[in-house]
Design a protein around this motif. Structure first.
Motif, PDB file in Angstrom:
ATOM      1  N   THR A   5       0.809  -1.219   0.000  1.00 22.85           N
ATOM      2  CA  THR A   5       0.000   0.000   0.000  1.00 22.85           C
ATOM      3  C   THR A   5       0.842   1.270   0.000  1.00 22.85           C
ATOM      4  O   THR A   5       0.399   2.310  -0.492  1.00 22.85           O
ATOM      5  CB  THR A   5      -0.934   0.011   1.222  1.00 22.85           C
ATOM      6  OG1 THR A   5      -0.154  -0.134   2.416  1.00 22.85           O
ATOM      7  CG2 THR A   5      -1.926  -1.146   1.144  1.00 22.85           C
ATOM      8  N   ASP A  15      -7.077   2.510   2.163  1.00 22.61           N
ATOM      9  CA  ASP A  15      -7.349   3.725   1.393  1.00 22.61           C
ATOM     10  C   ASP A  15      -7.759   4.897   2.279  1.00 22.61           C
ATOM     11  O   ASP A  15      -7.740   6.046   1.836  1.00 22.61           O
ATOM     12  CB  ASP A  15      -8.455   3.460   0.365  1.00 22.61           C
ATOM     13  CG  ASP A  15      -7.914   2.830  -0.901  1.00 22.61           C
ATOM     14  OD1 ASP A  15      -6.690   2.560  -0.954  1.00 22.61           O
ATOM     15  OD2 ASP A  15      -8.699   2.591  -1.838  1.00 22.61           O
ATOM     16  N   THR A  38      -9.218  -2.945   1.442  1.00 22.36           N
ATOM     17  CA  THR A  38      -9.044  -1.720   0.664  1.00 22.36           C
ATOM     18  C   THR A  38      -9.613  -0.517   1.408  1.00 22.36           C
ATOM     19  O   THR A  38      -9.019   0.572   1.404  1.00 22.36           O
ATOM     20  CB  THR A  38      -9.744  -1.861  -0.707  1.00 22.36           C
ATOM     21  OG1 THR A  38      -9.183  -2.980  -1.402  1.00 22.36           O
ATOM     22  CG2 THR A  38      -9.548  -0.613  -1.551  1.00 22.36           C
ATOM     23  N   GLU A  65     -10.303   2.916  -9.121  1.00 17.75           N
ATOM     24  CA  GLU A  65     -10.127   3.066  -7.677  1.00 17.75           C
ATOM     25  C   GLU A  65     -11.455   3.324  -6.992  1.00 17.75           C
ATOM     26  O   GLU A  65     -12.301   4.053  -7.497  1.00 17.75           O
ATOM     27  CB  GLU A  65      -9.166   4.222  -7.386  1.00 17.75           C
ATOM     28  CG  GLU A  65      -7.747   3.931  -7.823  1.00 17.75           C
ATOM     29  CD  GLU A  65      -7.217   2.650  -7.191  1.00 17.75           C
ATOM     30  OE1 GLU A  65      -7.243   2.526  -5.950  1.00 17.75           O
ATOM     31  OE2 GLU A  65      -6.814   1.765  -7.933  1.00 17.75           O
ATOM     32  N   ASP A  80      -0.467   7.606   4.263  1.00 16.00           N
ATOM     33  CA  ASP A  80       0.630   6.746   3.827  1.00 16.00           C
ATOM     34  C   ASP A  80       1.627   6.474   4.943  1.00 16.00           C
ATOM     35  O   ASP A  80       2.191   5.388   5.035  1.00 16.00           O
ATOM     36  CB  ASP A  80       1.359   7.374   2.630  1.00 16.00           C
ATOM     37  CG  ASP A  80       0.545   7.268   1.353  1.00 16.00           C
ATOM     38  OD1 ASP A  80      -0.451   6.513   1.350  1.00 16.00           O
ATOM     39  OD2 ASP A  80       0.897   7.934   0.364  1.00 16.00           O
ATOM     40  N   ALA A 113      -1.531   4.558  -6.896  1.00 18.26           N
ATOM     41  CA  ALA A 113      -2.966   4.429  -6.633  1.00 18.26           C
ATOM     42  C   ALA A 113      -3.682   3.586  -7.678  1.00 18.26           C
ATOM     43  O   ALA A 113      -4.594   2.825  -7.341  1.00 18.26           O
ATOM     44  CB  ALA A 113      -3.595   5.815  -6.561  1.00 18.26           C
ATOM     45  N   GLU A 114      -3.250   3.689  -8.937  1.00 20.71           N
ATOM     46  CA  GLU A 114      -3.977   2.973  -9.995  1.00 20.71           C
ATOM     47  C   GLU A 114      -3.782   1.460  -9.936  1.00 20.71           C
ATOM     48  O   GLU A 114      -4.513   0.709 -10.590  1.00 20.71           O
ATOM     49  CB  GLU A 114      -3.560   3.490 -11.383  1.00 20.71           C
ATOM     50  CG  GLU A 114      -2.103   3.280 -11.748  1.00 20.71           C
ATOM     51  CD  GLU A 114      -1.247   4.469 -11.367  1.00 20.71           C
ATOM     52  OE1 GLU A 114      -0.153   4.612 -11.949  1.00 20.71           O
ATOM     53  OE2 GLU A 114      -1.667   5.260 -10.493  1.00 20.71           O
ATOM     54  N   ARG A 132      -3.188  -0.115  -6.742  1.00 21.91           N
ATOM     55  CA  ARG A 132      -3.293  -0.545  -5.351  1.00 21.91           C
ATOM     56  C   ARG A 132      -4.455  -1.504  -5.122  1.00 21.91           C
ATOM     57  O   ARG A 132      -4.315  -2.503  -4.419  1.00 21.91           O
ATOM     58  CB  ARG A 132      -3.426   0.679  -4.443  1.00 21.91           C
ATOM     59  CG  ARG A 132      -3.366   0.335  -2.966  1.00 21.91           C
ATOM     60  CD  ARG A 132      -3.429   1.585  -2.104  1.00 21.91           C
ATOM     61  NE  ARG A 132      -2.236   2.402  -2.252  1.00 21.91           N
ATOM     62  CZ  ARG A 132      -2.090   3.595  -1.699  1.00 21.91           C
ATOM     63  NH1 ARG A 132      -3.073   4.109  -0.980  1.00 21.91           N
ATOM     64  NH2 ARG A 132      -0.980   4.283  -1.870  1.00 21.91           N
ATOM     65  N   THR A 133      -5.625  -1.222  -5.690  1.00 24.18           N
ATOM     66  CA  THR A 133      -6.788  -2.079  -5.447  1.00 24.18           C
ATOM     67  C   THR A 133      -6.535  -3.485  -5.945  1.00 24.18           C
ATOM     68  O   THR A 133      -6.856  -4.471  -5.268  1.00 24.18           O
ATOM     69  CB  THR A 133      -8.043  -1.499  -6.122  1.00 24.18           C
ATOM     70  OG1 THR A 133      -8.320  -0.221  -5.570  1.00 24.18           O
ATOM     71  CG2 THR A 133      -9.238  -2.411  -5.897  1.00 24.18           C
TER      72      THR A 133
END
Length: 517
Positions: A132, A388, A384, A511, A392, A137-138, A140-141
């Motif tokens: 994570t 999310d 997630t 996302e 961070d 971000a694109e 991560r899921t």
């Protein structure tokens, strides 16, 4: 696998795929190690002279240390380096897994398994936080979905792997395998990119101590309650003391400038719903494992390996989720995936209550598929939602929350399943116990496994006793599955109200986005 990693708006780089492979292998090892020794306990009892209580702690010592240390371990990774914590954890697992090859007394086995749990506590949150904190971000899921699926099937892999090893080698081969895997992963983990918070605050020692004591005591009480009884002084004191320490932990953390766990994260409904969902998922999963593994071995007569393989179909919906969830989550949202997933899992558990001793494996397999389909729908969205909605710089702690709720949920699930099964079994077997000699009453009344052993020595009446005991076990499994299924279905209903709805976003995004209302 390659196709699913390349789906979406952009492809994962080769380095991202490699990092994901390494950290998922590490977390699979940790989860597999929690389940693997269950298949070897009968052999270990004969060869090491371990008592039933010692056998219990060979398994539970790992779980207890893992659960208690997750939050401090996640915070250490955030502050001092996630890869470094991962490497230390793998080294500890390697050493503690190798030691029982030579130090094989029950006391040494308990100690080394507890030490392995310490290593596992360092490894588990580090794997998710590396994903994570380092993946864009694109991607991560998709990465989190794959990680969640691996966690869900890791226990099944551990059971199957240990069963295969025991077909040809001794119980020590399981420890050899885990030591070898840990060494290989230790070497490979040096290739994972480092990750840490840039300006870490001081480590929250009071919070860490309270977290360890609170989770440790609560899990200890939950592990002991089915064995000793819910009113036993040790079990009851541990549960109550753990709960009091948990309240103290919350109060202390609210006053700290740099808390171990920022309690304000739970004000975010997506974060809170994700953590709660995971707790109920693993309550249901480990309760199911507890019941179905005894059903397949003691009622259907499967070997440990066959019992592990009987759970293998559960992996299919979970692996399918790695493809479907990254597409579904932004379009359906956390609320409805959580509701549908928990509801299906509850229905699968509830359906287990209607199994009959004569039904056979295919009927049981259908309930497992329903259950795992539900788990596949809600597992990754919950994780997630946690990662999310966490900054961070706190991803290690977020990962630890994700993992700690799993372990607490698992302990509660096993405790409830064991207690409900034992209560109904004891009531149903009572008429048969009254007619037995005094020496046979306690073992027959305590468990189906013991009753089957006694039945082998009972001469012509043995088969009748075995059938009666199996019927009593099925009564107990039915009641346990019924109650647990209802609990999970109710949790699904609560999720439908509490979990945040989906924010309206363009259909092109991969996302998820949640509205905190």
């Amino acid at each position: 696998m390659t196709e699913q990693l390349q789906s979406g708006s952009t492809r994962m780089s080769a380095r991202e795929v490699w990092t994901l492979a390494v950290v998922c292998s590490a977390v699979a090892m940790v989860v597999g190690a929690a389940a693997a020794l269950n298949t070897a306990l009968p052999v270990m009892a004969v060869e090491t002279g371990a008592t039933q209580n010692e056998l219990t702690w060979i398994v539970d010592g790992y779980t207890l240390c893992l659960a208690a240390l997750l939050l401090p371990a996640g915070a250490l990774g955030d502050r001092y380096g996630r890869r470094g914590v991962l490497l230390i954890g793998l080294a500890v697992v390697a050493v503690s897994s190798a030691a029982p090859i030579w130090l094989d007394s029950p006391q040494w086995l308990i100690g080394m398994r507890a030490l392995a749990g310490v290593g596992a506590a360092l490894v588990m949150p580090a794997t998710l936080s590396l994903v994570t904190a380092t993946f864009p971000a694109e991607h991560r899921t998709r990465a989190v979905t794959i990680w969640s699926s691996i966690v869900a099937v890791g226990g099944i892999g551990g059971l199957i792997g240990s069963g295969l090893l025991l077909e040809k080698w001794s119980w020590q081969s399981i420890f050899v395998a885990f030591a070898a895997v840990a060494v290989v992963l230790f070497v490979l983990s040096w290739t994972v990119p480092p990750s840490r918070e840039q300006s870490p605050p001081p480590f929250d020692i009071p919070g860490a101590l309270l977290a360890v004591v609170a989770v440790g005591l609560f899990v200890l009480g939950m592990l002991e309650a089915p064995i000793r009884g819910w009113t036993d002084p040790l079990a009851l004191t541990a549960i109550l003391a753990g709960s009091v320490c948990a309240v103290a932990f919350v109060l202390v953390e609210l006053r700290r400038d740099a808390p171990l766990l920022d309690m304000n994260l739970f004000r975010n409904r997506a974060f809170g719903a994700g953590a709660t969902s995971i707790a109920f998922q693993f309550l249901a999963t480990f309760a199911l494992f507890f019941l179905i593994s005894q059903y397949t071995q003691l009622v259907l007569g499967y070997s440990p390996l066959q019992s592990g393989l009987a759970l293998a179909p559960m992996a299919l919906p979970l692996l399918a989720a790695t493809i479907a969830i990254p597409w579904l989550l932004p379009r359906v949202g956390l609320r409805w995936l959580t509701f549908t997933g928990l509801a299906l899992s509850g229905v699968g558990l509830f359906a287990l209550s209607f199994l009959d001793a004569e039904d056979g494996y295919l009927t049981a397999a259908l309930t497992l598929l329903v259950f795992s389909t539900g788990l596949g729908l809600c597992a990754a969205p919950a994780t997630t939602a946690i990662v999310d909605n966490t900054p961070d710089e706190q991803q290690g702690v977020a990962s630890a929350v994700n993992d700690a709720t799993r372990e607490i949920g698992a302990a509660v699930g096993i405790a409830l399943a064991g207690s409900l099964l034992a209560a109904t079994y004891g009531h149903s077997i009572a008429p048969a116990v009254e007619a037995l000699p005094d020496a046979a009453k306690e073992p027959v009344g305590s468990s189906l496994a013991a009753a089957l052993e006694v039945s082998k020595l009972a001469g012509p009446q043995g088969e009748q006793l075995a059938d009666f005991a199996r019927s009593a076990f099925m009564d107990g499994m039915s009641d346990a599955a019924h109650v647990l299924g209802v609990i999970v279905i109710v949790a699904a209903g609560v999720a439908a109200v509490y979990a945040p709805r989906r924010r309206r976003t363009p259909e092109t995004t991969d996302e998820p986005a949640f509205v905190n209302d």
